[in-house]
Design a protein around this motif. Structure first.
Motif, mmCIF file in Angstrom:
data_model
loop_
_atom_site.group_PDB
_atom_site.id
_atom_site.type_symbol
_atom_site.label_atom_id
_atom_site.label_comp_id
_atom_site.label_asym_id
_atom_site.label_seq_id
_atom_site.Cartn_x
_atom_site.Cartn_y
_atom_site.Cartn_z
ATOM 1 N N UNK A 1 0.825 -1.203 0.000
ATOM 2 C CA UNK A 1 0.000 0.000 0.000
ATOM 3 C C UNK A 1 0.864 1.260 0.000
ATOM 4 N N UNK A 2 2.184 1.100 0.153
ATOM 5 C CA UNK A 2 3.086 2.249 0.217
ATOM 6 C C UNK A 2 3.158 2.923 -1.149
ATOM 7 N N UNK A 3 2.996 4.256 -1.158
ATOM 8 C CA UNK A 3 3.078 5.015 -2.399
ATOM 9 C C UNK A 3 4.527 5.411 -2.658
ATOM 10 N N UNK B 1 2.739 9.393 -7.143
ATOM 11 C CA UNK B 1 2.425 8.837 -5.829
ATOM 12 C C UNK B 1 1.464 7.665 -5.945
ATOM 13 N N UNK B 2 1.884 6.650 -6.670
ATOM 14 C CA UNK B 2 1.018 5.497 -6.904
ATOM 15 C C UNK B 2 1.503 4.281 -6.126
ATOM 16 N N UNK B 3 0.555 3.486 -5.665
ATOM 17 C CA UNK B 3 0.893 2.229 -5.012
ATOM 18 C C UNK B 3 1.345 1.219 -6.062
ATOM 19 N N UNK B 4 2.057 0.158 -5.651
ATOM 20 C CA UNK B 4 2.418 -0.887 -6.615
ATOM 21 C C UNK B 4 1.202 -1.463 -7.334
ATOM 22 N N UNK C 1 -4.799 -8.666 0.868
ATOM 23 C CA UNK C 1 -4.569 -9.469 2.074
ATOM 24 C C UNK C 1 -3.776 -8.688 3.112
ATOM 25 N N UNK C 2 -2.875 -7.841 2.643
ATOM 26 C CA UNK C 2 -2.055 -7.032 3.550
ATOM 27 C C UNK C 2 -2.890 -5.911 4.182
ATOM 28 N N UNK C 3 -3.667 -5.222 3.347
ATOM 29 C CA UNK C 3 -4.457 -4.090 3.826
ATOM 30 C C UNK C 3 -5.485 -3.753 2.759
ATOM 31 N N UNK C 4 -6.749 -4.073 3.021
ATOM 32 C CA UNK C 4 -7.753 -3.870 1.973
ATOM 33 C C UNK C 4 -8.043 -2.399 1.703
ATOM 34 N N UNK C 5 -7.467 -1.499 2.508
ATOM 35 C CA UNK C 5 -7.640 -0.076 2.206
ATOM 36 C C UNK C 5 -6.897 0.325 0.938
ATOM 37 N N UNK C 6 -6.080 -0.582 0.388
ATOM 38 C CA UNK C 6 -5.414 -0.303 -0.877
ATOM 39 C C UNK C 6 -6.441 -0.036 -1.973
#
Length: 387
Positions: free
Chosen positions: A218-220, A225-228, A251-256
């Protein structure tokens, strides 16, 4: 002929003046430089053999201005497929007699692997051979370079090489040389994973980077400023690689699924503008968004990606400052990215279910000529009308 004369000259030099094979001219060249650049294959091969026998240190002699070693000349000048055996001989002899030569930089800052990727034929075994020998005898070449303008060898391979086996090998060598290489470093602004996705890599390259990237997906980072996940949606054509990143990220963070880029684009926007829109990636994103982040169907974004890729008439009617996923799906249909209206109908239904207020916004009234739909044209019951 000239070949016979050249071969005889080599024989006589080896017999009477073997030191001549390491003699330098005014440009800093030794005979093997000249032979590799100008002589035919038979003469160059013989010069190579005799140089290795009588003057092995000639392989570490560089031209004065370009700082090119014999291995650099071979990789740059011998580019026809028929020259592959000769070039491989030069690479292996250089690795054996002067290991540092494979990691030495030219005046342009290029090492042997850069030159192999740049000049050797696509698919040539030379490139993989150079990568293997550099990893064996000059592993320091893969260390990180510090500084905002420095590009590591791995970054250069991600940008210029198209051989996944070579890039995967370089990933492993980089990890051995700099174990902390795969985190998010301030001077690079993005991880190697993001760099790879931006260049459209998939398959084994993405698998290798996913195993080594410590940051959550989720890291930009980087421009926009885009996530993977968003980078994969926009640039990677390998559907299986995108699906793998999607599943890992959720699975890591559904806020992605609700994390926008600098223009407000969410994964659902990007999935509806892919070249394979309507395929399994789009299906997976729509299903996950509907279940985990339904509000995304009402999220407005700017149409930076649509600005020059949809028909002129449609572009004039779209408000590119407030595009919800429904508008992107309609634009994809009108631009010919989607072959039938079933996807648009599905997105309409999901929008009506999860973000009905969007259906009443007149900000974008776009006529989709291919399907005859009027997006956001509200009729009596509040449902979009197909005309």
């Amino acid at each position: 002929g000239s070949r016979e004369m050249a071969l005889e000259a080599l024989r006589l030099t080896a017999l009477h003046y073997p030191a001549g094979f390491s003699a330098r001219d005014a440009q800093g060249q030794v005979p093997i430089h000249v032979a590799l650049q100008h002589a035919d294959a038979a003469v160059a091969s013989e010069a190579l053999r005799l140089t290795a026998e009588h003057a092995p240190r000639a392989f570490e002699q560089a031209r004065l201005r370009s700082r090119q070693l014999p291995v650099h000349v071979a990789l740059t000048c011998r580019t026809r497929p028929t020259a592959t055996p000769l070039v491989l001989d030069v690479v292996h002899m250089s690795a054996s007699l002067c290991p540092a030569s494979l990691g030495a930089e030219t005046a342009a800052g290029e090492v042997s692997l850069d030159l192999a990727v740049k000049h050797q034929p696509s698919g040539s075994p030379v490139v993989l051979a150079v990568a293997r020998r550099v990893a064996e005898v000059a592993p320091e070449s893969f260390r990180l370079r510090r500084g905002p303008l420095s590009k590591t060898l791995l970054q250069r391979m991600l940008e210029h090489c198209r051989n996944p086996a070579v890039v995967t090998l370089v990933i492993g060598a980089t990890e051995r040389a700099s174990p902390d290489a795969f985190g998010l470093r301030p001077e690079q602004r993005q991880t190697f994973l993001s760099m790879a996705l931006l260049r459209g890599w998939g398959g084994e390259v993405v698998d290798a980077l996913l195993e080594r990237t410590p940051e959550p997906l989720i890291v930009k980072g980087g421009s926009g400023r885009r996530t993977p996940l968003l980078l994969a949606m926009e640039h990677v054509t390998d559907a299986q690689a995108v699906l793998k990143i999607l599943r890992m990220a959720v699975a890591c963070d559904d806020s992605v699924l609700s994390t926008p880029d600098g223009n407000g684009w969410l994964p659902v926007h990007a999935a509806l503008w892919r070249r394979d829109v309507g395929g399994e990636v789009t299906d997976a994103v729509l299903e996950l968004t509907s279940r985990l982040c339904p509000a995304a169907f009402g999220a407005a974004a700017q149409g930076h990606q649509l600005a020059y890729q949809v028909p002129q008439g449609l572009r004039l009617q779209l408000d590119l400052r407030r595009l919800v996923p429904l508008h992107v799906a309609g634009a994809a249909l009108a631009a010919g990215r989607c072959e039938n209206s079933a996807l648009l109908e599905r997105v309409m239904a999901l929008t009506q279910e999860h973000a009905p207020h969007v259906m009443h916004q007149p900000a974008t009234e776009a006529v989709l000529s291919d399907a005859g739909y009027v997006v956001n044209h509200v009729v009596g019951d509040g449902r979009p009308e197909a005309k």
